[in-house]
Design an enzyme around this catalytic site. Structure first.
Site, PDB file in Angstrom:
ATOM      1  N   ASP A 169     105.413  -0.200 -52.648  1.00 42.99           N
ATOM      2  CA  ASP A 169     104.768   0.819 -53.483  1.00 42.99           C
ATOM      3  C   ASP A 169     103.787   1.681 -52.697  1.00 42.99           C
ATOM      4  OD1 ASP A 169     103.206  -1.562 -53.328  1.00 42.99           O
ATOM      5  OD2 ASP A 169     102.000  -0.940 -55.049  1.00 42.99           O
TER       6      ASP A 169
ATOM      7  N   HIS B  39     103.708  -2.893 -48.158  1.00 44.53           N
ATOM      8  CA  HIS B  39     104.353  -3.123 -49.444  1.00 44.53           C
ATOM      9  C   HIS B  39     105.040  -1.840 -49.906  1.00 44.53           C
ATOM     10  CE1 HIS B  39     102.056  -6.989 -50.809  1.00 44.53           C
ATOM     11  NE2 HIS B  39     103.212  -7.269 -50.244  1.00 44.53           N
TER      12      HIS B  39
END
Length: 312
Positions: free
Chosen positions: A67, A65
């Site tokens: 982030d 992901h």
């Protein structure tokens, strides 16, 4: 061993919290730093610390992901500019190597040091004479791993008075005995290391978990750990949302630590929905389940010394 949090937010950066990144500072143990995840602007955070990118030996990515990985290409590139020459090893799920190399190719980025890639699966992902790192897949919406870092037992201290009683002279023989080797004196006497050293010391165990909902894998990785770093994206009032998005609440993180019989818990990956005044309640509620709970913030620093955690 020290833990330094560079990004403790969830999903996207906020004014208070950057996206995920955590440095395991092993400068005393091996003269290097291990990085866990590398969210956007991690290298900007590093500029406000004493961390030197060329000292980063390994980067462990929990999952792909954004982030948790959007800061990685920039950091790897800057490591070249800053004189990094030693091999850097990247650990992560399938697809990490392809993403990094495609990013470098499209942006015409040249790296001046070797990069090794390890595609993580359940089991031991790294081991040497000092450390062992185990990985296990957690329960998130995409493949995501947690890591258990175990320091192997340390040699006991040299009992110098006992060595003198056995006529061991000053010099290199004392060093050999301290490091676990038996030695033979000039008169043929064998001195055994175990007779002149204290018992080996237990090494530390740190568990660093990626995004996950409550699951058995998190408990197994955290079993009897000295420090567990666990996400707490949600609170008890939003438990239903946590499960839907593959995340945990503060209470679930505390329950994991309790069931695993861990010694300390640090809550991480805190949603921007929680304002400063909410954090104390998150902490208090978690401590009702597991007393030795802390809550991370960007740049917070935890030292493990003499079998105790010290928040700096």
């Amino acid at each position: 061993m020290q833990l330094q949090f560079l990004g403790t937010g969830a999903g996207m950066p906020s004014k208070e919290r950057n996206t995920s990144a955590l440095a395991l500072r092993l400068l005393e143990e091996r003269g290097t730093i291990w990085l866990f995840d590398c969210g956007e602007a991690t290298q900007h955070r590093i500029l406000h610390t004493t961390i030197r990118p060329r000292k980063i030996e390994k980067v462990f990515i929990t999952h792909l992901h954004g982030d948790h990985i959007f800061g990685l290409p920039g950091l790897l590139s800057s490591r070249s500019f800053l004189g990094g020459e030693d091999t850097l090893t990247l650990y992560g799920p399938k697809g990490l190597k392809e993403w990094v190399e495609n990013t470098f190719a499209i942006s015409n980025t040249h790296i001046t040091y070797p990069i090794e890639y390890v595609e993580v699966q359940d089991g031991i992902v790294f081991e040497d004479e000092q450390m062992i790192v185990k990985a296990k897949e957690l329960e998130h919406v995409i493949p995501c791993f947690g890591y258990r870092i175990e320091q192997k037992p340390l040699p006991g201290e040299l009992l110098i008075e006992k060595a003198r009683e056995l006529n061991v002279p000053k010099g290199p023989l004392l060093g050999k005995l301290k490091n676990g080797f038996d030695v033979t004196l000039v008169d043929g006497t064998v001195v055994y290391s175990k007779d002149v050293t204290s018992p080996p010391k237990k090494g530390f165990v740190v568990t660093i978990l990626g995004d996950t909902k409550y699951c058995e894998s998190a408990i197994e990785l955290s079993r009897n750990a000295d420090i567990v770093v666990h996400e707490a994206t949600f609170d008890h009032s939003t438990t239903h949302l946590a499960a839907n998005y593959g995340h945990s609440t503060n209470i679930e993180a505390a329950t994991i630590a309790k069931e695993a019989k861990a010694r300390n818990l640090i809550l991480n990956h805190i949603s921007a929905r929680f304002l400063a005044e909410d954090l104390q309640k998150l902490l208090i509620d978690a401590r009702k389940v597991f007393e030795n709970t802390f809550i991370s913030k960007d740049f917070s620093h935890y030292l493990w010394k003499d079998e105790k955690i010290i928040e700096e």
